[in-house]
Write an enzyme that holds these catalytic residues in place. Structure first.
Site, PDB file in Angstrom:
ATOM      1  N   ASP A   8      -6.959 -63.150 -12.072  1.00 42.46           N
ATOM      2  CA  ASP A   8      -8.124 -64.186 -12.420  1.00 42.46           C
ATOM      3  C   ASP A   8      -7.904 -65.029 -13.674  1.00 42.46           C
ATOM      4  O   ASP A   8      -6.950 -65.130 -14.102  1.00 42.46           O
ATOM      5  CB  ASP A   8      -9.534 -63.029 -12.514  1.00 42.46           C
ATOM      6  CG  ASP A   8      -9.273 -62.351 -14.169  1.00 42.46           C
ATOM      7  OD1 ASP A   8      -8.120 -62.603 -15.026  1.00 42.46           O
ATOM      8  OD2 ASP A   8     -10.320 -61.483 -14.398  1.00 42.46           O
ATOM      9  N   HIS A   9      -9.016 -65.447 -14.287  1.00 41.63           N
ATOM     10  CA  HIS A   9      -8.838 -66.470 -15.219  1.00 41.63           C
ATOM     11  C   HIS A   9      -8.290 -66.070 -16.420  1.00 41.63           C
ATOM     12  O   HIS A   9      -7.526 -67.074 -17.105  1.00 41.63           O
ATOM     13  CB  HIS A   9     -10.020 -67.395 -15.566  1.00 41.63           C
ATOM     14  CG  HIS A   9     -11.244 -66.386 -15.930  1.00 41.63           C
ATOM     15  ND1 HIS A   9     -11.786 -65.579 -15.109  1.00 41.63           N
ATOM     16  CD2 HIS A   9     -11.695 -65.911 -17.245  1.00 41.63           C
ATOM     17  CE1 HIS A   9     -12.828 -64.707 -15.826  1.00 41.63           C
ATOM     18  NE2 HIS A   9     -12.659 -65.164 -17.114  1.00 41.63           N
ATOM     19  N   CYS A  65      -5.499 -59.047 -13.913  1.00 38.30           N
ATOM     20  CA  CYS A  65      -6.745 -59.389 -14.328  1.00 38.30           C
ATOM     21  C   CYS A  65      -6.761 -59.042 -15.866  1.00 38.30           C
ATOM     22  O   CYS A  65      -5.390 -58.778 -16.532  1.00 38.30           O
ATOM     23  CB  CYS A  65      -7.900 -58.844 -13.704  1.00 38.30           C
ATOM     24  SG  CYS A  65      -8.312 -57.066 -13.715  1.00 38.30           S
ATOM     25  N   THR A  67      -7.850 -56.047 -17.466  1.00 45.72           N
ATOM     26  CA  THR A  67      -7.397 -54.800 -17.668  1.00 45.72           C
ATOM     27  C   THR A  67      -6.467 -54.481 -16.332  1.00 45.72           C
ATOM     28  O   THR A  67      -5.879 -53.230 -16.559  1.00 45.72           O
ATOM     29  CB  THR A  67      -8.658 -53.838 -17.657  1.00 45.72           C
ATOM     30  OG1 THR A  67      -9.477 -53.931 -16.535  1.00 45.72           O
ATOM     31  CG2 THR A  67      -9.383 -54.077 -18.871  1.00 45.72           C
ATOM     32  N   GLY A  70     -10.555 -54.057 -12.441  1.00 46.77           N
ATOM     33  CA  GLY A  70     -11.442 -54.793 -11.472  1.00 46.77           C
ATOM     34  C   GLY A  70     -10.701 -55.270 -10.372  1.00 46.77           C
ATOM     35  O   GLY A  70     -11.067 -54.783  -9.282  1.00 46.77           O
ATOM     36  N   HIS A  98       5.974 -41.104  -5.471  1.00 55.41           N
ATOM     37  CA  HIS A  98       5.103 -40.151  -5.296  1.00 55.41           C
ATOM     38  C   HIS A  98       3.774 -40.586  -4.464  1.00 55.41           C
ATOM     39  O   HIS A  98       3.345 -40.037  -3.574  1.00 55.41           O
ATOM     40  CB  HIS A  98       4.289 -39.299  -6.337  1.00 55.41           C
ATOM     41  CG  HIS A  98       5.333 -38.407  -6.973  1.00 55.41           C
ATOM     42  ND1 HIS A  98       5.156 -37.557  -7.874  1.00 55.41           N
ATOM     43  CD2 HIS A  98       6.867 -38.523  -6.809  1.00 55.41           C
ATOM     44  CE1 HIS A  98       6.224 -37.039  -8.264  1.00 55.41           C
ATOM     45  NE2 HIS A  98       7.429 -37.704  -7.633  1.00 55.41           N
ATOM     46  N   ARG A 132       7.116 -34.020   0.773  1.00 61.70           N
ATOM     47  CA  ARG A 132       5.883 -33.262   0.341  1.00 61.70           C
ATOM     48  C   ARG A 132       4.818 -34.406  -0.089  1.00 61.70           C
ATOM     49  O   ARG A 132       3.667 -34.335   0.198  1.00 61.70           O
ATOM     50  CB  ARG A 132       5.734 -32.327  -0.674  1.00 61.70           C
ATOM     51  CG  ARG A 132       6.249 -33.125  -2.190  1.00 61.70           C
ATOM     52  CD  ARG A 132       6.457 -31.953  -3.071  1.00 61.70           C
ATOM     53  NE  ARG A 132       6.348 -32.275  -4.714  1.00 61.70           N
ATOM     54  CZ  ARG A 132       7.450 -32.933  -5.128  1.00 61.70           C
ATOM     55  NH1 ARG A 132       8.511 -33.152  -4.660  1.00 61.70           N
ATOM     56  NH2 ARG A 132       7.243 -33.153  -6.582  1.00 61.70           N
ATOM     57  N   HIS A 133       5.132 -35.509  -0.420  1.00 69.11           N
ATOM     58  CA  HIS A 133       4.298 -36.578  -0.968  1.00 69.11           C
ATOM     59  C   HIS A 133       3.632 -37.248   0.231  1.00 69.11           C
ATOM     60  O   HIS A 133       2.315 -37.664   0.262  1.00 69.11           O
ATOM     61  CB  HIS A 133       4.822 -37.715  -1.631  1.00 69.11           C
ATOM     62  CG  HIS A 133       5.726 -37.069  -3.106  1.00 69.11           C
ATOM     63  ND1 HIS A 133       4.710 -36.454  -3.867  1.00 69.11           N
ATOM     64  CD2 HIS A 133       6.913 -37.049  -3.261  1.00 69.11           C
ATOM     65  CE1 HIS A 133       5.646 -36.163  -4.745  1.00 69.11           C
ATOM     66  NE2 HIS A 133       6.904 -36.276  -4.501  1.00 69.11           N
ATOM     67  N   ARG A 136       0.068 -35.951   1.688  1.00 78.41           N
ATOM     68  CA  ARG A 136      -0.930 -36.496   0.670  1.00 78.41           C
ATOM     69  C   ARG A 136      -1.228 -38.069   0.931  1.00 78.41           C
ATOM     70  O   ARG A 136      -2.389 -38.286   0.944  1.00 78.41           O
ATOM     71  CB  ARG A 136      -0.619 -36.247  -0.757  1.00 78.41           C
ATOM     72  CG  ARG A 136      -0.303 -34.648  -1.020  1.00 78.41           C
ATOM     73  CD  ARG A 136       0.554 -34.617  -2.375  1.00 78.41           C
ATOM     74  NE  ARG A 136       0.986 -33.004  -2.553  1.00 78.41           N
ATOM     75  CZ  ARG A 136       1.868 -32.772  -3.239  1.00 78.41           C
ATOM     76  NH1 ARG A 136       2.742 -33.334  -4.038  1.00 78.41           N
ATOM     77  NH2 ARG A 136       2.139 -31.347  -3.302  1.00 78.41           N
TER      78      ARG A 136
END
Ligand code: RB5
Length: 156
Positions: A8-9, A65, A67, A70, A98, A132-133, A136
């Site tokens: 984003d900006h 972005c 953080t 979003g 994983h 095993r992963h 899941r």
């Protein structure tokens, strides 16, 4: 490997530098934007990159972005997408080994350029371990494919 990248900006400069960094290492990078500092809604680029990865038009995606939150939330609405926000290399590596993450997200307001490059390197080098992963991941896929997840259907 073909990578799709979007932002984003608030992440234009970081995206440009990461893109150049990856191209310097020989990756093909498809930039879905934005390349403007005008206010830009992160779901637009999150959704674009997610669709490209889900459709096999890109092998993996990178989203940035403020953080990373979003834009990864938007990407994760697309079936088959496992977008993970990583602010350090350890989580980035484990998200591949994983969780078989196919989109890496991070925040330009959270981490610096050198940490971002380290995270990207670790994430691109790591492979899914399966075993095993896998079971899941299959459970996540089953939720996606078999549940009609409207709010009404979530009420017991
Ligand atoms: C934009 O102000 C900011 O909300 C966005 O970059 C991101 O941090 C959202 O999760």
């Amino acid at each position: 490997m073909k990578l799709a990248i979007g932002n984003d900006h608030v992440a234009v400069e970081m995206k440009k530098e990461i893109k150049e960094y990856l191209e310097g290492k020989g990756y093909e990078v498809i930039d879905v934007g934005t390349n403007s500092h005008e206010r830009f809604n992160y779901p637009v680029s999150g959704f674009k990159v997610a669709k490209m990865v889900a459709a096999g038009e890109a092998d993996r995606g990178i989203l940035i972005c403020g953080t990373g939150v979003g834009i990864s939330l938007a990407a994760n609405k697309v079936h088959g997408i496992r977008a993970c926000v990583c602010s350090e290399p350890y989580t980035a590596r484990l998200s591949r080994q994983h969780n078989n993450s196919n989109i890496l997200a991070f925040g330009s307001r959270v981490i610096g350029m050198e940490t971002a490059k380290m995270i990207v390197d670790e994430w691109l080098a790591a492979e899914f371990e399966g075993g095993r992963h896998q079971g899941r991941i299959d459970m996540i896929t089953e939720i996606e494919e078999t549940q009609n997840l409207t709010a009404a259907n979530c009420r017991q």
